[in-house]
Design a protein around this motif. Structure first.
Motif, PDB file in Angstrom:
ATOM      1  N   THR A  62       1.313  -1.081  -0.064  1.00  0.00           N
ATOM      2  CA  THR A  62      -0.265  -0.043   0.083  1.00  0.00           C
ATOM      3  C   THR A  62       1.105   1.327  -0.080  1.00  0.00           C
ATOM      4  O   THR A  62       1.874   1.381   0.223  1.00  0.00           O
ATOM      5  N   ASP A 109      -5.311  -1.572   0.482  1.00  0.00           N
ATOM      6  CA  ASP A 109      -4.974   0.508   0.150  1.00  0.00           C
ATOM      7  C   ASP A 109      -4.569   1.382   0.967  1.00  0.00           C
ATOM      8  O   ASP A 109      -4.172   0.706   2.027  1.00  0.00           O
ATOM      9  N   ASP A 110      -4.908   2.163   1.112  1.00  0.00           N
ATOM     10  CA  ASP A 110      -3.937   3.499   2.173  1.00  0.00           C
ATOM     11  C   ASP A 110      -4.217   3.582   3.708  1.00  0.00           C
ATOM     12  O   ASP A 110      -3.557   2.892   5.032  1.00  0.00           O
ATOM     13  N   ARG A 242     -10.932  -1.967  -4.689  1.00  0.00           N
ATOM     14  CA  ARG A 242     -10.052  -0.864  -5.127  1.00  0.00           C
ATOM     15  C   ARG A 242     -10.942   0.539  -4.980  1.00  0.00           C
ATOM     16  O   ARG A 242     -12.250   0.774  -4.966  1.00  0.00           O
ATOM     17  N   LYS A 244      -9.721   4.214  -4.800  1.00  0.00           N
ATOM     18  CA  LYS A 244      -8.916   5.409  -4.426  1.00  0.00           C
ATOM     19  C   LYS A 244      -9.718   6.481  -4.398  1.00  0.00           C
ATOM     20  O   LYS A 244     -10.919   6.858  -5.794  1.00  0.00           O
ATOM     21  N   GLY A 245      -9.566   7.252  -3.526  1.00  0.00           N
ATOM     22  CA  GLY A 245     -10.410   8.778  -3.334  1.00  0.00           C
ATOM     23  C   GLY A 245     -11.614   8.682  -2.484  1.00  0.00           C
ATOM     24  O   GLY A 245     -11.621   7.638  -1.724  1.00  0.00           O
ATOM     25  N   THR A 278     -18.268   1.079 -10.110  1.00  0.00           N
ATOM     26  CA  THR A 278     -17.968   1.603  -9.131  1.00  0.00           C
ATOM     27  C   THR A 278     -19.018   2.768  -7.982  1.00  0.00           C
ATOM     28  O   THR A 278     -20.073   3.082  -9.125  1.00  0.00           O
TER      29      THR A 278
END
Length: 457
Positions: A62, A109-110, A242, A244-245, A278
Motif C-alpha cells: 500500500t 489500500d492506504d 479498489r 481510490k479517493g 463503481t
C-alpha cells in the motif's frame, strides 16, 4: 560486502516513499531500509497465528506500508478451509496483527485490507445436463482387486528377471491408475474407494454442462489499520476491491464460470466472466451494494490476468534476488516464533498422519488401459519402502527410503519435517503426488551424489 551470519530471506520487497520494507519469508521480522541505507528492524513474534503451519506470507503493498497475509498450508481435505492472519507494517515501523480466520483478502489500500468470501466462483458452476460416467467405488462396481488378472510381468530394473505376481493382494492398499494415449501411467485417485472420472473414449467429453448458477450474497469486510472493521453486504461473490479517493470499485462474479468446449483438445474449459461497478463513498461506505441494480461493465478476459500475473512473478523474482543475502538477522531479538503448546498425543497424531501417506507406496496397483477391456493388477513402481521417524519435537522428521524403477540400482531417500520451527504441524498435502512428479521430471540430484548407494532427493 561481509557475508551475513544469519541472512534475512526476503518474502517480497515493498518500496514506500523513500523507504523499502523487506519482510522475512519464514520468521516474524522485517527490515525497513531508509534512503541512507540505515536499517530499522520490526518484529512480531507474539502475533496471533493459525494453529497449523503456514505458507510463506503473501505481501500486499500500500502507499503507507505492507500487509503480510499468512495462510495455513493446503490439505487434501476439500472441506478443510484454510485459516489466515495478517500483519500490517507501516512505513514508520508500527506493526499491527489481526486474525482473518477463513476470510480471503480481495484488496488493500492506504487505510485497510478488504476481506471477502474464501470460496471461488467455481463452486457455482452448472451441473451436467445429463449424467456423466463417473466410476463408483471399485467394490460398489463389482471389482475385486484380489481377483484381477496381473499385467504382463516386466523387470523392475534393467537386467533383472520379470516380477512374478504377488500372492498377497494388499486389497486395502491398492491404488488406481489409468493409462492415457501417450502410454504413460499416471495416478488418478488415492486409495481404493475414491471416486474416479473417465472421459469419453471417443474424445467427446462428458455430457454438456448446465448453465452456471448465480453467486450468492457475500460479506465484504474493510479491516482498517487501527483494528476497526466495516461490513458491506454485496449481492454477489466479490473478487477484487479498489478504493481510490471517494471511488469504491467492486469487481464481482454474477455467476459461476461458463463451460466452453475446446474442439481442438476435446475437453471442457472454464470461462470466468467478471463484472465491476463503481460507487461514490464521499458520504461514507454503504451498508449494502446491489450490483444487479447498478450499471456495470465487463472486466477484461482472464488472458490479461495471466499476463499481469506473469509480470508480477517476474517483478517478485527480481526483487527477492536483489535483496537476498544482504541483510543480517544476527543479534536482532524477537526474530523467532515462540514454541506453541502441544501435547504428546497431538505430536504423535501429527507424525502418524504424515507417516501413513507413504505406507502403501509399494502395494500393487489397479490399472485400466485403453488396449484392454477391464481392470488389471500391476506391481508398484516403488519397492522395499522403509519409513522411520527421527529427531525430537519440533525437529521431528519422517524419513522415507525406497527403490524406484526409474533410478536403477540405487536407493532413494527423502526427509519430511513434521513440524515447523514453532512446533505447528505441517500438512504436506499431495506429498506422494509431488514425489512422483519429482522422480519423473528428474528433479533430484545426480546419482553421483549418492553415499553408500543411498541418494537423498
Amino acid at each position: 560486502m561481509k557475508e551475513p551470519v544469519e541472512p534475512l530471506i526476503p518474502a517480497d520487497v515493498v518500496v514506500v516513499g523513500t523507504s523499502t520494507i523487506v519482510p522475512d519469508a519464514t520468521r516474524p521480522v522485517a527490515a525497513i531500509v531508509g534512503q541512507d541505507s540505515s536499517v530499522r528492524w520490526v518484529v512480531w513474534p507474539e502475533a496471533d497465528m493459525p494453529e497449523r503451519s503456514v505458507e510463506r506470507p503473501r505481501v500486499w503493498p500500500t502507499p503507507n506500508g505492507a500487509w503480510l497475509i499468512y495462510e495455513t498450508e493446503d490439505t487434501e481435505d476439500p472441506t478443510d478451509l484454510a485459516e489466515r492472519s495478517t500483519v500490517f507494517i507501516a512505513r514508520d515501523g508500527r506493526v499491527a496483527n489481526f486474525a482473518l480466520r477463513a476470510g480471503w483478502p480481495v484488496g488493500a489500500d492506504d487505510d485497510g485490507l478488504w476481506i471477502g468470501d474464501p470460496r471461488t466462483a467455481s463452486e457455482w458452476m452448472g451441473a451436467p445436463d445429463a449424467p456423466g460416467r463417473a466410476q463408483d467405488d471399485l467394490g460398489a462396481a463389482g471389482v475385486h482387486p484380489e481377483r484381477l488378472d496381473w499385467m504382463p510381468p516386466e523387470p523392475f530394473w534393467p537386467g533383472e528377471p520379470p516380477q512374478e505376481p504377488d500372492v498377497s493382494p494388499h486389497t486395502s492398499e491398492i491404488e488406481m491408475q489409468a493409462r492415457h494415449g501417450d502410454d504413460t501411467e499416471r495416478p488418478i485417485t488415492g486409495l481404493t474407494g475414491a471416486r474416479t472420472h473417465y472421459a469419453d473414449r471417443a474424445g467427446n467429453g462428458d455430457a454438456a454442462p448446465g448453465a452456471p448458477l448465480s453467486t450468492p450474497e457475500t460479506e465484504l469486510v474493510w479491516l482498517q489499520t487501527d483494528g476497526s472493521r466495516a461490513l458491506i453486504l454485496v449481492d454477489h461473490l466479490v473478487h477484487q476491491v479498489r478504493l481510490k479517493g471517494t471511488q469504491l470499485t467492486v469487481q464481482y462474479y454474477p455467476t459461476g464460470p461458463h463451460q466452453v468446449f475446446d474442439q481442438h483438445h476435446r475437453n471442457w474449459n472454464l470461462a470466468y466472466e467478471a463484472r465491476e461497478i463503481t460507487v461514490d463513498v464521499k458520504d461514507g461506505l454503504p451498508d449494502r451494494i446491489d450490483t444487479d441494480l447498478l450499471p456495470s461493465r465487463a472486466v477484461p478476459t482472464e488472458a490479461n490476468d495471466y499476463a499481469a500475473e506473469d509480470a508480477d512473478d517476474e517483478r517478485h523474482r527480481r526483487a527477492v534476488a536483489s535483496w537476498s543475502n544482504r541483510l543480517d538477522l544476527a543479534g536482532v531479538e524477537g526474530t523467532r516464533w515462540p514454541l506453541v503448546e502441544s501435547s504428546d498425543a497431538a505430536r504423535e497424531l501429527a507424525v502418524t498422519h504424515l507417516r501413513v501417506r507413504f505406507e502403501g507406496l509399494d502395494a500393487p496397483l489397479v490399472i485400466w488401459t485403453s488396449d484392454h477391456p477391464g481392470y488389471r493388477r500391476a506391481h508398484s513402481e516403488y519397492r522395499n519402502v522403509e519409513i522411520t521417524v527421527q529427531g525430537e519435537w519440533p525437529a521431528t522428521v519422517v524419513v522415507v527410503s525406497f527403490e524406484h524403477h526409474i533410478v536403477p540400482h540405487a536407493r532413494l531417500r527423502r526427509r519430511y519435517r513434521v513440524f515447523d520451527d514453532a512446533g505447528r504441524p505441517r500438512t504436506w498435502a499431495y506429498a506422494t503426488v509431488h514425489l512422483d512428479e519429482d522422480l519423473y521430471t528428474g528433479a533430484f540430484p545426480p546419482r553421483s551424489a549418492a553415499i553408500n548407494g543411498v541418494l537423498d532427493i
